[in-house]
Design an enzyme around this catalytic site. Sequence first.
Site, mmCIF file in Angstrom:
data_model
loop_
_atom_site.group_PDB
_atom_site.id
_atom_site.type_symbol
_atom_site.label_atom_id
_atom_site.label_comp_id
_atom_site.label_asym_id
_atom_site.label_seq_id
_atom_site.Cartn_x
_atom_site.Cartn_y
_atom_site.Cartn_z
ATOM 1 N N ASP A 17 -96.459 -50.666 -27.742
ATOM 2 C CA ASP A 17 -95.142 -50.833 -27.125
ATOM 3 C C ASP A 17 -94.278 -49.626 -27.501
ATOM 4 O O ASP A 17 -94.064 -49.361 -28.675
ATOM 5 C CB ASP A 17 -94.535 -52.129 -27.669
ATOM 6 C CG ASP A 17 -93.167 -52.432 -27.107
ATOM 7 O OD1 ASP A 17 -92.511 -51.532 -26.532
ATOM 8 O OD2 ASP A 17 -92.733 -53.587 -27.266
ATOM 9 N N ILE A 18 -93.770 -48.929 -26.523
ATOM 10 C CA ILE A 18 -93.009 -47.701 -26.800
ATOM 11 C C ILE A 18 -91.741 -47.992 -27.606
ATOM 12 O O ILE A 18 -91.284 -47.133 -28.366
ATOM 13 C CB ILE A 18 -92.695 -46.939 -25.485
ATOM 14 C CG1 ILE A 18 -92.307 -45.486 -25.806
ATOM 15 C CG2 ILE A 18 -91.635 -47.640 -24.657
ATOM 16 C CD1 ILE A 18 -92.343 -44.560 -24.610
ATOM 17 N N ASN A 31 -84.754 -46.262 -13.571
ATOM 18 C CA ASN A 31 -84.552 -46.100 -12.127
ATOM 19 C C ASN A 31 -83.224 -45.380 -11.953
ATOM 20 O O ASN A 31 -82.460 -45.224 -12.906
ATOM 21 C CB ASN A 31 -84.602 -47.430 -11.372
ATOM 22 C CG ASN A 31 -83.572 -48.397 -11.867
ATOM 23 O OD1 ASN A 31 -82.372 -48.095 -11.866
ATOM 24 N ND2 ASN A 31 -84.004 -49.554 -12.325
ATOM 25 N N VAL A 40 -90.747 -50.770 -18.899
ATOM 26 C CA VAL A 40 -90.275 -49.995 -20.054
ATOM 27 C C VAL A 40 -88.748 -50.065 -20.148
ATOM 28 O O VAL A 40 -88.185 -50.262 -21.233
ATOM 29 C CB VAL A 40 -90.711 -48.516 -19.914
ATOM 30 C CG1 VAL A 40 -90.110 -47.655 -21.000
ATOM 31 C CG2 VAL A 40 -92.229 -48.406 -19.929
ATOM 32 N N ASP A 41 -88.098 -49.923 -19.016
ATOM 33 C CA ASP A 41 -86.641 -49.941 -18.949
ATOM 34 C C ASP A 41 -86.066 -51.229 -19.553
ATOM 35 O O ASP A 41 -85.174 -51.198 -20.408
ATOM 36 C CB ASP A 41 -86.257 -49.825 -17.461
ATOM 37 C CG ASP A 41 -84.874 -49.256 -17.240
ATOM 38 O OD1 ASP A 41 -84.261 -48.787 -18.212
ATOM 39 O OD2 ASP A 41 -84.417 -49.281 -16.082
ATOM 40 N N THR A 130 -96.293 -45.421 -13.338
ATOM 41 C CA THR A 130 -97.564 -46.137 -13.152
ATOM 42 C C THR A 130 -97.420 -47.655 -13.159
ATOM 43 O O THR A 130 -98.417 -48.372 -13.070
ATOM 44 C CB THR A 130 -98.587 -45.743 -14.243
ATOM 45 O OG1 THR A 130 -98.073 -46.169 -15.519
ATOM 46 C CG2 THR A 130 -98.846 -44.252 -14.242
ATOM 47 N N GLY A 131 -96.172 -48.133 -13.266
ATOM 48 C CA GLY A 131 -95.959 -49.585 -13.245
ATOM 49 C C GLY A 131 -95.480 -50.019 -11.874
ATOM 50 O O GLY A 131 -96.201 -49.895 -10.881
ATOM 51 N N VAL A 132 -94.237 -50.466 -11.817
ATOM 52 C CA VAL A 132 -93.633 -50.938 -10.568
ATOM 53 C C VAL A 132 -93.689 -49.850 -9.483
ATOM 54 O O VAL A 132 -93.809 -50.161 -8.296
ATOM 55 C CB VAL A 132 -92.167 -51.351 -10.846
ATOM 56 C CG1 VAL A 132 -91.436 -51.682 -9.554
ATOM 57 C CG2 VAL A 132 -92.124 -52.545 -11.768
ATOM 58 N N TYR A 133 -93.650 -48.571 -9.875
ATOM 59 C CA TYR A 133 -93.623 -47.484 -8.902
ATOM 60 C C TYR A 133 -95.004 -47.109 -8.353
ATOM 61 O O TYR A 133 -95.121 -46.219 -7.500
ATOM 62 C CB TYR A 133 -92.898 -46.262 -9.466
ATOM 63 C CG TYR A 133 -91.381 -46.409 -9.502
ATOM 64 C CD1 TYR A 133 -90.757 -47.576 -9.051
ATOM 65 C CD2 TYR A 133 -90.558 -45.382 -9.960
ATOM 66 C CE1 TYR A 133 -89.374 -47.721 -9.074
ATOM 67 C CE2 TYR A 133 -89.169 -45.516 -9.978
ATOM 68 C CZ TYR A 133 -88.584 -46.691 -9.536
ATOM 69 O OH TYR A 133 -87.218 -46.829 -9.558
#
Length: 180
Positions: A17-18, A31, A40-41, A130-133
Amino acid sequence: MTGPSAGGTTLTLVRGDITAQHVDAIVNAANSSLLGGGGVDGAIHRKGGGAILAECRALRASRYGRGLPTGQAVATTAGRLDARWVIHTVGPVHSADEDRSALLSSCYRESLRVAQELGATSVAFPAISTGVYGWPMDDGARIAVRTVRGAALTTLTDVRFVLFDEDAYRRFETALAAGG
Ligand code: ADP
């Protein structure tokens, strides 16, 4: 996994986890609204607390009235995270019709530039877009590794990619082994 990079900077892959990283700068896959989101956001704002959002709102009220453009990066406090700054960058949404890889590359390059302007010695990146995008992990990993390897690094001695799951970790491992 650790691999040497040019100029004495170490490129490392971390599985996890970052928001748990202890580094000078944590990069957020934000975003353009800068007002929070998922992935992540969401994790960064949840763990870092309201100070980050307050600075993001101030940025929206000043320099970035129309939002942070895709491919750019801007720093705020890291709030309660174990870091000095969060560097917010907006990845491109993946498109099958249009090659947006220059914008993804720009996210890494601009984040490194902002980190070094601040004098950061260590920075942690997620796998931007690489996630939602929807960016394919193999290609996202290749662009990330290639861009960091090609960047002019001055203050940074520790650049980490923090990958959330085993699959992402493996794909970054392949990109690193392939020389980016
Ligand atoms: P984007 O909108 O740029 O695609 P996301 O946050 O949706 O950004 O996802 C980017 C990548 O980060 C994905 O591969 C996702 O699995 C991963 N991820 C999500 N949460 C975390 C976290 N807490 N730490 C590290 N990586 C994460």
